[in-house]
Structure formats: C-alpha cells, structure tokens
Write an enzyme that holds these catalytic residues in place. Sequence first.
Site, PDB file in Angstrom:
ATOM      1  CE  LYS A 161       0.800 -17.172  -2.022  1.00 26.99           C
ATOM      2  NZ  LYS A 161       0.269 -18.539  -2.291  1.00 26.99           N
ATOM      3  CE1 TYR A 200      -3.302  -2.699   0.003  1.00 32.34           C
ATOM      4  CE2 TYR A 200      -3.777  -2.260   2.300  1.00 32.34           C
ATOM      5  CZ  TYR A 200      -4.032  -2.956   1.143  1.00 32.34           C
ATOM      6  OH  TYR A 200      -5.019  -3.914   1.108  1.00 32.34           O
ATOM      7  CG  ASP A 230     -12.286  -6.644   6.013  1.00 35.50           C
ATOM      8  OD1 ASP A 230     -12.115  -6.147   7.141  1.00 35.50           O
ATOM      9  OD2 ASP A 230     -12.406  -5.950   4.985  1.00 35.50           O
ATOM     10  CG  ASP A 271      -2.522 -19.674  -0.664  1.00 39.39           C
ATOM     11  OD1 ASP A 271      -1.726 -19.755   0.300  1.00 39.39           O
ATOM     12  OD2 ASP A 271      -2.287 -20.214  -1.762  1.00 39.39           O
ATOM     13  CG  ASP A 297      -7.288  -4.441   3.828  1.00 42.83           C
ATOM     14  OD1 ASP A 297      -8.360  -4.518   4.446  1.00 42.83           O
ATOM     15  OD2 ASP A 297      -7.094  -3.619   2.918  1.00 42.83           O
TER      16      ASP A 297
END
Length: 371
Positions: A194, A143, A255, A227, A251
């Site tokens: 990852k 970001y 959620d 994942d 992020d």
Amino acid sequence: MPSNKKLLVLPGDGIGPEVVREVLRVVDWMDKRRHVSFDLSEDLVGGAAIDAYGTPLKEETLEAAKASDAVLFGSVGGPQWDVLPFDQRPERGILGLRKGMQLFANLRPAKVFDALVDASTLKNEIVQGLDILILRELTGGIYFGEPRGIETLPDGTRRGINTQVYTTPEIERIARVGFELAQKRAKRVMSVEKANVMESGVLWREEVQKLHDAEFQDVELQHMYADNCAMQLVRAPKQFDVIVTDNLFGDILSDCAAMLTGSLGMLPSASLGAVDPTTGRRMALYEPIHGSAPDIAGQGKANPLAQMLSLSMLLRYSFDMNEDADLIENAVENVLKAGIRTGDIVGPGMKPVSTTQMTDAILKELDAQAA
C-alpha cells in the site's frame, strides 16, 4: 536417493495424525517403487505435546526440526486446550517452529483441478485452469513490529498499538524467493503493498524494484495496491502468476485465494528459510492449511489430499524431485477425475469415501503411473 535425507514428521492434533498417517503410506510406496528413501523420525507438537510434555513445543523437538532437511507437519489445536493461557496453547507450537527455524517465506499455491472447478463459488470461466502462487513474508511486519500493546490514556480511554516495519534485507530476501520461483513458472511477479498510504509500502516497492533491476530482469515485475489485488483475485485471478507481499496482506490475500479453489481441504503450503551459503541447505516446513478440524477428528472423514500435496511440495522445493512431485499431483488429479471424493468435495450423486479409501485410490493410481 540416499537415505540420509532427514525428514521430521509432526502429526499434531485433530485430523493431523489421520492425514499424516495416510501420507506416510505414500512415502512408503515411494521407498518401495521409486527407491526414494528418507531417514524418518516422528515427534509430538501442539496439544499432543502439551499432554505428553507440558509444553506445545519441546526444545528438543525444535532442535530436531532445525537439524532435519524438511519437516512434514499436520495440524495443531482443539477445544480441550482453549482454556489454557494464550502463550501456552497448541498454536504456539507452530509459531515456535516458524520462529526457531527462521522460516520467513510462506508459499501458498492456489490451483484449481479441472474436476473440482464446480466447487468454486466463482464462475467456471473465471477459475478454470487457475494456478497461482502467493508468497507471504512470515516473520516481519505488523505482527512482530515494536512498539505494540494496549495502553490506557490519561482520559481513561484505551489505545491499541501495532507497528508495521520492514527493513531492506527483509524485503530483499522474500522478493528474491519470489523472483526465483517465477523463473521456474511463467516469469511474472506481482509485488503487492500500500505504497499510496504507507511509508513501509513505499520502501517495499522501491526495494523490490531495485532487486529486480539488478538481478532479475528476465522476470516481468508489476506493482499493485493490496486492496486492488483483493478485488482482482475475485475478478480475474488468472492474470497472476506469483504474488509477493508482506505478512499482513499475505495473510488476507492467501485466504481469499484459497477459497477460489472451492475447498480448504485441498490446499498445501510451504514455509521456507534462507539458503545456507555453505551447504546450500534450506530449512523448510510443509503443512496443509485446513487446520485440525476437531469436529471430524477420528471419524475417517478427513480429506488427506492437502497433506499429500504438501508432500509433493516438500519433494519439489526441498529436494528438487520434480518428477516424483509430479507423480503425486497427477495421481491426485486423476483420482478426482474418477469422481472419488471425501465429504468436503463430494459432488451431486457421489458417495463420499473415507480418508483411508482416498489414499487407497491414490496408491492405485500411483501404481498405474509407475507400471
């Protein structure tokens, strides 16, 4: 507690002022019944600040936040400000606070109260008793990495660029917070990245492991690809205690975990800065994750419990007032057990209560606990 504990209150927009007003009733109760006093100040942020000052975050407000021991934040945003340029919208207020206060660690608990287990979309046995904490790095990663932007290529097509980048100090400081939090919980940390396809993930895994081996061997550390973590959160979420991850994955995963609980109206969060080595003080901001909900603003329908639980986190993490934090959390749990619900969490056959009526019930329960 001495009254020199500075607390800045920023109600913001939409339902923010409504739920913050109710939480301040609890703050007042604690002053009278628990002798817990704060040096309270209040200011505008977001759309309210745009209307009053022409900017979503005044420099003076930021300086007041930096000088406070903690900030209690409501929410920002609303359709009336959507016509403004992106860099002038209400949301820049919260982003400016995070950046200016150097709040790099975002804590999002996902706790399922027994009375609300049926509100989750997952089976009861999967989520009953769930109590996990997701720790998201907040100021680095894709970001904020450079280079970034959109460019036009020689053939006329366009290319969007974002850069995922982390340094050893950035990884170490978020991992340290995760290990320290785990020491006060079940002493288990899951570090998520990852590393199978991203060099930044390899660095993340290596640096987290290095810090663990040097300073936190009393905490169990495991690593998981992002994942797989997303899949495990909906398959068997109770395997986790503290999840530590980067800005992008945090992020998404936070959620996902939020919806395990059944309602965004129940979830608080904390954003923490580094500990000052001289004073031991840490800048911190506490807010519910539900947003400004402009569609119900001013109607007395908002659920104040996420803001209440944000106050509980404030007491626990900024002031080590665990007993007082427990009082609030126990009051919330007992009120829910009694079937008192706002519209977002109301069950079959229940009559929803208003925002103020929910707080009335919380205060009554607090009185019962303090008797």
